[in-house]
Design a protein around this motif. Structure first.
Motif, short mmCIF file in Angstrom:
data_model
loop_
_atom_site.label_atom_id
_atom_site.label_comp_id
_atom_site.label_asym_id
_atom_site.label_seq_id
_atom_site.Cartn_x
_atom_site.Cartn_y
_atom_site.Cartn_z
N GLY A 150 0.78 -0.96 -0.08
CA GLY A 150 0.11 -0.01 -0.09
C GLY A 150 0.80 1.16 -0.10
O GLY A 150 2.12 1.31 0.48
N LEU A 151 0.28 2.33 -0.29
CA LEU A 151 0.98 3.60 -0.57
C LEU A 151 2.40 3.79 -0.98
O LEU A 151 3.36 3.95 -0.36
N ASN A 152 2.49 3.06 -2.16
CA ASN A 152 3.77 2.67 -2.88
C ASN A 152 4.25 3.54 -3.98
O ASN A 152 5.10 3.39 -4.48
N TYR A 153 3.69 4.83 -4.04
CA TYR A 153 3.82 5.82 -5.17
C TYR A 153 3.90 6.97 -4.39
O TYR A 153 3.05 7.52 -3.72
N HIS A 154 4.73 8.01 -4.82
CA HIS A 154 4.82 9.15 -3.90
C HIS A 154 3.79 9.98 -4.27
O HIS A 154 3.22 10.65 -3.48
N ALA A 191 -3.53 11.04 -0.97
CA ALA A 191 -4.26 10.37 0.08
C ALA A 191 -3.99 11.01 1.44
O ALA A 191 -4.47 10.69 2.64
N GLY A 226 1.37 -1.77 -5.70
CA GLY A 226 0.71 -0.39 -5.45
C GLY A 226 0.21 0.47 -6.50
O GLY A 226 0.70 -0.06 -7.66
N PRO A 275 4.86 9.39 3.12
CA PRO A 275 5.37 8.35 2.57
C PRO A 275 5.96 7.32 3.44
O PRO A 275 6.56 7.90 4.44
N GLU A 283 -7.53 0.60 -8.80
CA GLU A 283 -6.36 0.79 -8.80
C GLU A 283 -5.57 -0.02 -9.67
O GLU A 283 -5.48 -1.33 -9.50
N ALA A 315 -1.14 11.29 2.97
CA ALA A 315 -0.26 10.55 3.76
C ALA A 315 1.14 10.84 3.62
O ALA A 315 1.57 11.34 2.56
N HIS A 338 0.48 9.12 -5.25
CA HIS A 338 -0.62 8.34 -4.39
C HIS A 338 -0.51 8.74 -3.08
O HIS A 338 -1.64 9.06 -2.48
N ALA A 339 0.56 8.71 -2.26
CA ALA A 339 0.70 9.21 -1.05
C ALA A 339 0.09 10.51 -0.72
O ALA A 339 -0.62 10.89 0.25
#
Length: 285
Positions: free
Chosen positions: A80-84, A90, A246, A94, A127, A92, A86-87
């Motif tokens: 999860g959350l493995n692209y800069h 979201a 991700g 990194p 996704e 979040a 996308h983080a």
């Protein structure tokens, strides 16, 4: 090689897409495409030799269902959350270490099979992801080079998610990730020799013809080799296991209100350069 499985669900037979784009029957060479095949260098060599000899029977692709390219999947590990980007969408930070969760293998369906919107769902999301297919048993892998040596190939994965179930219903993410049909895979398992750099692949996803995701694996926080190395420190990876690595930015969760979550009747299409394209129509469960 581009390996795939074709036929009705539960009765697929192995096939190969040759360099000219012709679908070839592999059932006279191997019984199926699974972890046992991927771990058997001699069997893979027979497949390569048969493909190069040019004598494999052609299959008529018209009306022929494409199933998941891998049978008897052991486990589906997800990052999860493995692209800069996308983080960022979201909201979040990194992650300092990969976020790891599991999907049941029975969520896997063919690349063009129907995806079911769960009963009570109001936040079913899309996704597009690069999937790693493991070809050698991996435990406590030390180096990136060693990690990549355990990869049999790659495929397109659609990590469908129900965000309300995942985030708002308490506990872990499992409730929003393991709904029926929530992991279309394929169309092909592309062997690792045809993907010289897994960090240079473009990923795209459309909903009803509108481009929603347009990213590249160069944006991954933890690259493929690190994902395999890291996961092998916590669980043994076996031939036929799959790792979803991700998704880039552009999911419904990261968009302004009203967020365009998926509904029955929507059509999702996704692709990764060199790995093929998927198309799913959504229906109510």
């Amino acid at each position: 090689m581009k390996l795939l499985r074709v036929g009705t669900a539960g009765a697929e037979r192995p096939a190969l897409l040759d360099a000219g784009g012709t679908l070839r029957d592999l059932s006279g060479v191997v019984t199926d495409i699974d972890g046992a095949l991927l771990a058997d260098d001699a069997a893979l060599a027979r497949v390569r030799a048969a493909a190069e000899a040019g004598g494999l029977p052609a299959l008529d692709a018209a009306g022929l269902r494409i199933g998941p390219p891998l049978a008897r999947i052991g486990k589906v590990v997800c990052i999860g959350l493995n692209y800069h980007d996308h983080a960022v969408e979201a909201g979040a930070e990194p992650p300092a270490e990969p976020v790891v969760f599991l999907k049941a293998a029975d969520t896997v369906v063919g690349p063009n099979d129907t995806v079911l919107v769960p009963r009570g769902s109001v936040k079913t999301d899309w996704e597009v992801e690069l999937a790693i297919v493991i070809g050698r048993t991996a435990r406590y892998v030390d180096s990136y080079e060693e990690a990549l040596a355990h990869v049999a190939g790659y495929a397109v994965a659609h990590d469908v998610s129900e965000r309300a179930f995942q985030i708002e219903r308490g506990g872990t993410w499992d409730k929003g990730k393991n709904c029926e049909t929530f992991n279309p895979l394929g169309p092909w398992l592309v062997t690792a020799d045809e993907v010289p750099d897994p960090q240079a692949l473009s990923l795209r996803l459309w909903v009803n013809g509108e481009l929603m995701q347009d990213g590249t694996t160069a944006q991954q926080i933890f690259p493929v080799a690190e994902v395999v190395r890291y996961v092998s420190r916590f669980m043994t990876l076996y031939p036929g296991d799959v790792i979803n690595t991700g998704t880039p930015a552009g999911v419904a969760l990261g968009r302004p209100e009203p967020k365009p979550y998926l509904r029955a009747g929507d059509v999702v299409e996704l692709e990764i350069d060199g790995l093929g394209r998927q198309r799913q129509e959504l229906k109510d469960a």
